[in-house]
Design a protein around this motif. Structure first.
Motif, PDB file in Angstrom:
ATOM      1  N   UNK A   1       3.587  10.199  -8.330  1.00 53.80           N
ATOM      2  CA  UNK A   1       3.131  10.094  -9.493  1.00 53.80           C
ATOM      3  C   UNK A   1       1.743  10.940  -9.600  1.00 53.80           C
ATOM      4  N   UNK A   2       1.401  11.312  -8.470  1.00 60.93           N
ATOM      5  CA  UNK A   2       0.304  12.235  -8.240  1.00 60.93           C
ATOM      6  C   UNK A   2       0.123  13.468  -8.921  1.00 60.93           C
ATOM      7  N   UNK A   3       1.388  14.134  -8.860  1.00 57.85           N
ATOM      8  CA  UNK A   3       1.485  15.453  -9.214  1.00 57.85           C
ATOM      9  C   UNK A   3       1.315  15.623 -10.703  1.00 57.85           C
ATOM     10  N   UNK A   4       2.167  14.963 -11.537  1.00 63.86           N
ATOM     11  CA  UNK A   4       1.869  15.108 -12.976  1.00 63.86           C
ATOM     12  C   UNK A   4       0.350  14.908 -13.412  1.00 63.86           C
ATOM     13  N   UNK A   5      -0.460  13.944 -12.700  1.00 59.08           N
ATOM     14  CA  UNK A   5      -1.795  13.828 -12.869  1.00 59.08           C
ATOM     15  C   UNK A   5      -2.500  15.183 -12.718  1.00 59.08           C
ATOM     16  N   UNK A   6      -2.184  15.709 -11.455  1.00 56.40           N
ATOM     17  CA  UNK A   6      -2.965  16.877 -10.893  1.00 56.40           C
ATOM     18  C   UNK A   6      -2.881  17.940 -12.167  1.00 56.40           C
TER      19      UNK A   6
ATOM     20  N   UNK B   1      -8.833   4.790   1.141  1.00 55.45           N
ATOM     21  CA  UNK B   1     -10.227   4.155   0.501  1.00 55.45           C
ATOM     22  C   UNK B   1      -9.791   2.693  -0.397  1.00 55.45           C
ATOM     23  N   UNK B   2      -8.679   2.762  -0.842  1.00 57.74           N
ATOM     24  CA  UNK B   2      -8.277   1.696  -1.721  1.00 57.74           C
ATOM     25  C   UNK B   2      -7.546   0.431  -0.509  1.00 57.74           C
ATOM     26  N   UNK B   3      -7.661   0.752   0.525  1.00 54.22           N
ATOM     27  CA  UNK B   3      -7.035  -0.068   1.543  1.00 54.22           C
ATOM     28  C   UNK B   3      -5.821  -0.738   1.295  1.00 54.22           C
ATOM     29  N   UNK B   4      -4.853   0.287   0.712  1.00 53.99           N
ATOM     30  CA  UNK B   4      -3.548   0.022   0.629  1.00 53.99           C
ATOM     31  C   UNK B   4      -3.275  -1.043  -0.474  1.00 53.99           C
ATOM     32  N   UNK B   5      -4.534  -1.424  -1.276  1.00 52.58           N
ATOM     33  CA  UNK B   5      -4.419  -2.412  -2.204  1.00 52.58           C
ATOM     34  C   UNK B   5      -3.617  -1.863  -3.460  1.00 52.58           C
ATOM     35  N   UNK B   6      -3.885  -0.372  -3.404  1.00 59.16           N
ATOM     36  CA  UNK B   6      -3.123   0.193  -4.709  1.00 59.16           C
ATOM     37  C   UNK B   6      -2.243   0.901  -4.017  1.00 59.16           C
ATOM     38  N   UNK B   7      -1.024   0.434  -4.611  1.00 62.66           N
ATOM     39  CA  UNK B   7       0.389   1.153  -3.939  1.00 62.66           C
ATOM     40  C   UNK B   7       0.668   2.278  -5.132  1.00 62.66           C
ATOM     41  N   UNK B   8       0.576   3.512  -4.887  1.00 62.23           N
ATOM     42  CA  UNK B   8       0.691   4.391  -5.832  1.00 62.23           C
ATOM     43  C   UNK B   8       2.188   5.059  -5.130  1.00 62.23           C
ATOM     44  N   UNK B   9       2.955   5.202  -6.006  1.00 60.43           N
ATOM     45  CA  UNK B   9       4.198   6.066  -5.558  1.00 60.43           C
ATOM     46  C   UNK B   9       3.534   7.518  -5.522  1.00 60.43           C
TER      47      UNK B   9
ATOM     48  N   UNK C   1     -19.937  12.165 -16.260  1.00 60.36           N
ATOM     49  CA  UNK C   1     -19.822  11.524 -17.244  1.00 60.36           C
ATOM     50  C   UNK C   1     -18.808  10.328 -17.167  1.00 60.36           C
ATOM     51  N   UNK C   2     -17.762  10.590 -16.881  1.00 63.09           N
ATOM     52  CA  UNK C   2     -16.756   9.404 -16.452  1.00 63.09           C
ATOM     53  C   UNK C   2     -16.999   8.298 -15.372  1.00 63.09           C
ATOM     54  N   UNK C   3     -17.993   8.685 -14.433  1.00 69.09           N
ATOM     55  CA  UNK C   3     -18.680   7.878 -13.503  1.00 69.09           C
ATOM     56  C   UNK C   3     -19.694   6.845 -14.327  1.00 69.09           C
ATOM     57  N   UNK C   4     -20.371   7.684 -15.026  1.00 66.76           N
ATOM     58  CA  UNK C   4     -21.469   6.851 -15.954  1.00 66.76           C
ATOM     59  C   UNK C   4     -20.700   5.556 -16.531  1.00 66.76           C
TER      60      UNK C   4
ATOM     61  N   UNK D   1      -3.094   5.380 -15.317  1.00 68.71           N
ATOM     62  CA  UNK D   1      -3.383   6.911 -15.299  1.00 68.71           C
ATOM     63  C   UNK D   1      -4.623   7.277 -15.265  1.00 68.71           C
ATOM     64  N   UNK D   2      -5.542   6.957 -16.158  1.00 68.78           N
ATOM     65  CA  UNK D   2      -6.768   7.264 -16.474  1.00 68.78           C
ATOM     66  C   UNK D   2      -7.623   6.956 -15.133  1.00 68.78           C
ATOM     67  N   UNK D   3      -7.526   5.954 -14.380  1.00 66.07           N
ATOM     68  CA  UNK D   3      -8.242   5.442 -13.156  1.00 66.07           C
ATOM     69  C   UNK D   3      -7.578   6.495 -12.183  1.00 66.07           C
ATOM     70  N   UNK D   4      -6.539   6.727 -12.085  1.00 65.17           N
ATOM     71  CA  UNK D   4      -5.889   7.898 -11.241  1.00 65.17           C
ATOM     72  C   UNK D   4      -6.470   8.900 -11.224  1.00 65.17           C
ATOM     73  N   UNK D   5      -6.819   9.443 -12.273  1.00 65.96           N
ATOM     74  CA  UNK D   5      -7.342  10.837 -12.443  1.00 65.96           C
ATOM     75  C   UNK D   5      -8.809  10.753 -12.002  1.00 65.96           C
ATOM     76  N   UNK D   6      -9.517   9.765 -12.283  1.00 64.81           N
ATOM     77  CA  UNK D   6     -10.858   9.504 -11.753  1.00 64.81           C
ATOM     78  C   UNK D   6     -10.921   9.622 -10.347  1.00 64.81           C
TER      79      UNK D   6
END
Lengths: 899, 115
Positions: B49-54, B38-46, B91-94, B9-14
């Protein structure tokens, strides 16, 4: 920081009910529509495009669930849900709910009310700056007795200590004060320099004493209390014109203390101690000590400091002093004194009552839980976790406790309003009693404690054991109700034990009270009217001229003669203080036995002779008239009484009490002994013992008879006793006598305020605190007994209902009704037996704590224990007899078809 | 077939923050597509799940949202980075780069390199 912000947003969402379901639904629809369009563009059929879009999005309900969890605070939401459910459940069982709520309200209300008293009297800080630094100071005798301070010793303490910022002496007494709207009898306090500074309070109007007012025979000045200023001086803004006539002098009023300042309690007027010369004796314990300990100095250090000074005094003056140590006690502790034990007893009793109440409710919950096992089993089967079940029980008990607690607080508010009417008036600091923040906090803590313990208890009951079994088992199964029945039994045993402890406490206090009121005071108080008065001249001022004393004697003589003439008055007499009720105002001191030796010419010689123990005795000093003994019925044992021949100029005579004669002159004839007791009244003429009279318990019924030397007021004057009282025996109506007597005082001494009363009323006042304690503990005991009886009834009745079928079988097989009675009552009796046994064991352990409140009974008085145990057993039997009768009426045929 | 990676989840937020940083205001679908690209379909996200993160990011104050019109003229919720979110992203990028660098060094080290 971020998570905090998130928490508040969520809390806000919860409160505002801003549920973003609609927004999410719209967003999801939009999302899927966009994906569908994209899929269409990729060449899928419309139906397939939408299907794929939905697949890609994932479970919509799952997302909504997570989203909702993210949005609000789920645990609070489910809790509120549980509370709503609990309220529905409780509404459906109004009987159970009402009993549980009222029981808890009783427990919490009573505890809160008692706590408000304890808080006001024991816990709340004294109304002074840094009250923990304020202390009372005493001299301490070698046998550990605390004594007030003698002038020179006080001066040494004040000048030689390095641990006090201020140390002062004060003393107060009832006195007539004229100059206000009318003469009144109020407490006047003489206070030494530093008294007001030690307390850290300054007059709110005018000023404290200064300059000439602090010189011997300087300018008499007085500071008055706010209430006296309001009541008697009309709240006058200009103090310069106000003068008070008291203590034989005229005092100008220089200051008014702020409202609420009340130290020493009930004092209306303060005057400087420095106005009058000091007494040189180091054993004349006239001053109460009050001090403020320096910052950074502990009480123990201050005590060590004064102890060292006391030891120095002892070394320097040897036998001239009777102190060898000093005592320093925090003012808060000293003020409360022996009330602490009584209040803690009350708190203990009410705590036990709360325990009994909780046990009762817990018993009810157990019964209900076992009835609800099927419901619980269904919920578990549907996936409810244990945590969820516990949470639900917590919600139920939370609701019960909050409802009970709220009602309890209402009860407490009513009780606190009503309490002052029954609280003993001598209970210090009771005016601060209120349902205030700390008291509410206590109530809140009690509610939470009750809620959590009941909830966890009920939850533990609910989730132990195999719930699946409950689901499958028929209603005839007895296994699970059996265990809960056993548990209820334990609860009731605990209840009975706690009740027994309260009952024992009440019983011991009750027996003490009976012992006390049946104690013979040494005289008859029947039909005894009392008139306490004070003379307008000071009783302690040194160097009073003879004519002044003679005038007083004549005044009292005239008053007595006129009173004797009131129709219905049988006998009339006067004494220095009313025994028992006002015995504390008698002073005791050392006297000299002269044995033919010449009387001392001055007090220095007195002190020298007093160093020979063979010549010294100790007794209370009391002036009296001949009629006093006849009126009170104090038996005259041997010798002659004061007669007309005893006047100012003749040989001074004394009457002594029997115990003094026995203690000081064992196997000797005391009649004719010559005694020097002039240290008490400043008159060095010796007195000759002419008579022995019976003992009276002058200092209280709970104390042994006091050794007393009575002198004739016509020979010694009235000045050495601070609350002289005329007693009159009369069968005539009280009002009639008081009206007549009031007229006589008005004629002869219009400046002298008089308190008319009867010995019975004065005794009631003296007994008030014991009566109050007995009354309240008795009430708690009665409440606990009722709850325990209900508890026993509940268990036995439930057991009868459960065993109806068994009883039917027994009866069908030939059991008699008496057998059934024995079966059922036996169950209640067994509970009572265990409870009583445990209760007696506990009582043995803890009633010692109240032994200081007992009189004439031991803390483990077998009679009290036995009768209390019998009473409780009887109540248990009665409580189980009711369901037993139901059991006896069981029709075997019906019972066998039961269910 | 390549294994698809779970997204913490943390990575998704980033990823969400970075996406909004690069693209500006975007609706949920746009963000989801971008991450997929960008992830080239490597990351399969339902995607759901994005909405709770938003919502979480919004409640933390990192992003804000408003209604706007989407490509097909439907009402859609547009998310944008706030000032605070930009700071958080920095900050999180660093942090991420630092962590990645450390892990990277661990993988580079061979047994014979150790003294």
């Amino acid at each position: 920081m971020r998570s905090l912000r998130r928490f508040f947003t969520r809390l806000l969402n919860l409160v505002t009910g801003q549920l973003r379901d609609a927004r999410l639904t719209e967003e999801i629809e939009g999302h899927i529509a966009l994906q569908t369009e994209e899929n269409l563009r990729a060449g899928l059929s419309p139906a397939e495009a939408r299907r794929q879009a939905i697949l890609k999005f994932g479970g919509v309900e799952g997302v909504k669930e997570v989203y909702r969890g993210e949005r609000g605070l789920p645990f609070i939401e489910t809790f509120l849900q549980d509370v709503r459910y609990a309220m529905r459940m409780l509404r459906k069982n109004p009987g159970f709910t009402a009993i549980a709520v009222f029981t808890l309200a009783l427990g919490i209300g009573a505890s809160t009310a008692i706590f408000s008293v304890v808080d006001a009297v024991l816990l709340s800080a004294l109304p002074y700056a840094k009250p923990e630094k304020l202390v009372r100071v005493w001299e301490k005798s070698p046998d550990g007795r605390l004594m007030n301070l003698a002038d020179p010793n006080l001066d040494d303490f004040v000048t030689q200590n390095d641990t006090f910022t201020d140390l002062a002496g004060y003393e107060y007494w009832l006195s007539s004060v004229a100059g206000g709207s009318e003469p009144v009898r109020v407490n006047v306090a003489s206070v030494s320099r530093g008294f007001f500074k030690a307390l850290g309070v300054e007059p709110f109007r005018g000023r404290a004493f200064a300059g000439d007012e602090l010189q011997v025979y300087g300018a008499p000045a007085a500071v008055v209390s706010h209430s006296y200023w309001q009541r008697s001086l009309g709240g006058a803004a200009d103090l310069s014109k106000i003068h008070l006539k008291m203590e034989g002098a005229v005092y100008s009023v220089v200051g008014v203390m702020p409202e609420g300042f009340d130290y020493p309690p009930d004092v209306a007027v303060w005057i400087p101690r420095e106005l009058y010369p000091e007494l040189p004796g180091r054993t004349a314990h006239n001053w109460r000590g009050l001090g403020r300990v320096r910052d950074g100095v502990t009480i123990a250090q201050a005590r060590a400091n004064l102890s060292a000074i006391a030891r120095r005094i002892k070394e320097e003056y040897g036998k001239e002093v009777d102190l060898n140590d000093a005592a320093v006690v925090p003012l808060a502790d000293a003020t409360v004194g022996d009330v602490r034990a009584a209040l803690l007893t009350l708190l203990g009793a009410v705590g036990l009552l709360l325990v009994v109440a909780c046990a009762n409710v817990a018993g009810l919950l157990v019964a209900r839980t076992s009835a609800r096992r099927k419901e619980l089993a269904v919920r578990v089967a549907l996936g409810a976790g244990r945590g969820r079940l516990i949470q639900q029980f917590l919600a139920e008990s939370f609701f019960l406790s909050v409802a009970g607690g709220a009602l309890g607080v209402v009860i407490a508010i009513v009780a606190v309003k009503a309490l002052p009417a029954i609280l003993p008036t001598n209970l210090p600091r009771q005016e601060g009693m209120a349902v205030n923040a700390p008291v509410l906090l206590f109530a809140f803590a009690a509610i939470v404690a009750v809620a959590v313990s009941l909830g966890l208890f009920a939850a533990w009951r609910a989730i132990t054991g195999d719930l699946q079994e409950a689901l499958t088992a028929g209603s005839r199964t007895h296994t699970s109700p059996g265990t809960s029945q056993r548990l209820r039994g334990f609860l009731v045993i605990g209840e009975i034990a706690a009740t027994l402890v309260i009952l024992v406490g009440a019983g011991l206090l009750g027996r003490s009270f009976l012992q006390l009121i049946s104690t013979n005071p040494g005289f008859s108080g029947h039909n005894l009217m009392t008139m306490e008065f004070s003379l307008p001249t000071p009783q302690w001022q040194q160097g009073m001229e003879d004519p002044e004393v003679a005038r007083q004697i004549h005044l009292v003589e005239d008053i007595l003669t006129r009173l004797r003439g009131i129709p219905g008055a049988e006998t009339v007499g006067v004494a220095g203080a009313l025994p028992v009720a006002a015995g504390d105002s008698l002073a005791d001191g050392n006297f000299l036995i002269l044995n033919g030796a010449k009387a001392p010419a001055d007090f220095n010689e007195f002190s020298r002779i007093a160093q020979n123990p063979a010549q010294v005795g100790r007794a209370y000093y009391c002036v009296a008239s001949e009629g006093y003994f006849r009126t009170t019925g104090i038996p005259l044992i041997r010798g002659r009484i004061f007669g007309n021949q005893d006047d100012w100029n003749s040989l001074n005579v004394a009457v002594i009490s029997e115990s003094l004669a026995r203690q000081r002159w064992p196997n000797q004839d005391v009649i004719g002994q010559v005694i020097e007791f002039g240290n008490m009244d400043g008159n060095l003429k010796p007195v000759t013992v002419v008579r022995i009279v019976g003992d009276v318990r002058a200092n209280g019924l709970d104390l042994p008879p006091s050794p007393i030397i009575y002198v004739d007021y016509r020979q010694r004057g009235m000045k050495a006793n601070s609350s002289p009282t005329i007693v009159m025996r009369s069968a005539a109506p009280e009002g009639q006598i008081v009206a007549a007597a009031r007229g006589i005082f008005h004629d002869l001494a219009p400046d002298v305020p008089v308190k008319f009363s009867t010995f019975r009323d004065e005794m009631n006042g003296w007994l008030a605190s014991r009566r109050f304690l007995l009354l309240v503990v008795g009430l708690f005991a009665a409440a606990a007994l009722t709850l325990a009886a209900i508890g026993i009834y509940g268990v036995v009745a439930f057991s009868v209902a459960r065993r109806t079928q068994e009883i039917g079988v027994r009866m069908a097989l030939g059991a008699q009704r008496s057998d059934v009675l024995r079966l059922v009552v036996g169950e209640g009796a067994r509970l009572a037996l265990f409870g009583v046994a445990i209760g007696i064991a506990v009582s043995f352990a803890i009633t010692r704590l109240i032994s200081s409140l007992l009189f004439g009974v031991s803390a483990t008085d077998p009679l009290t224990l036995a009768s209390v145990a019998a009473l409780l057993s009887l109540a248990a039997l009665a409580a189980s007899y009711v369901p037993a009768r139901r059991a006896m009426r069981v029709d075997p045929i019906v019972a066998l078809r039961y269910e | 077939m390549k294994q698809k990676t779970d997204v913490l989840q943390g990575t998704l937020a980033l990823m969400v923050l970075k996406t909004l940083d690069v693209l500006g205001a975007q609706h949920g679908y746009g963000i989801a597509r971008r991450i997929e690209q960008i992830s080239g379909d490597l990351l399969a996200v339902n995607q759901g799940t994005l909405y709770p993160v938003l919502l979480k990011l919004e409640q933390e104050g990192a992003i804000a949202s408003d209604w706007g019109a989407s490509e097909n003229n439907r009402r859609a919720r547009f998310y944008r980075l706030t000032k605070e979110g930009r700071k958080q992203l920095q900050v999180e990028t660093q942090d991420w780069e630092q962590t990645a660098a450390i892990i990277g060094r661990f993988f580079e080290v061979k047994a014979e390199d150790l003294p």
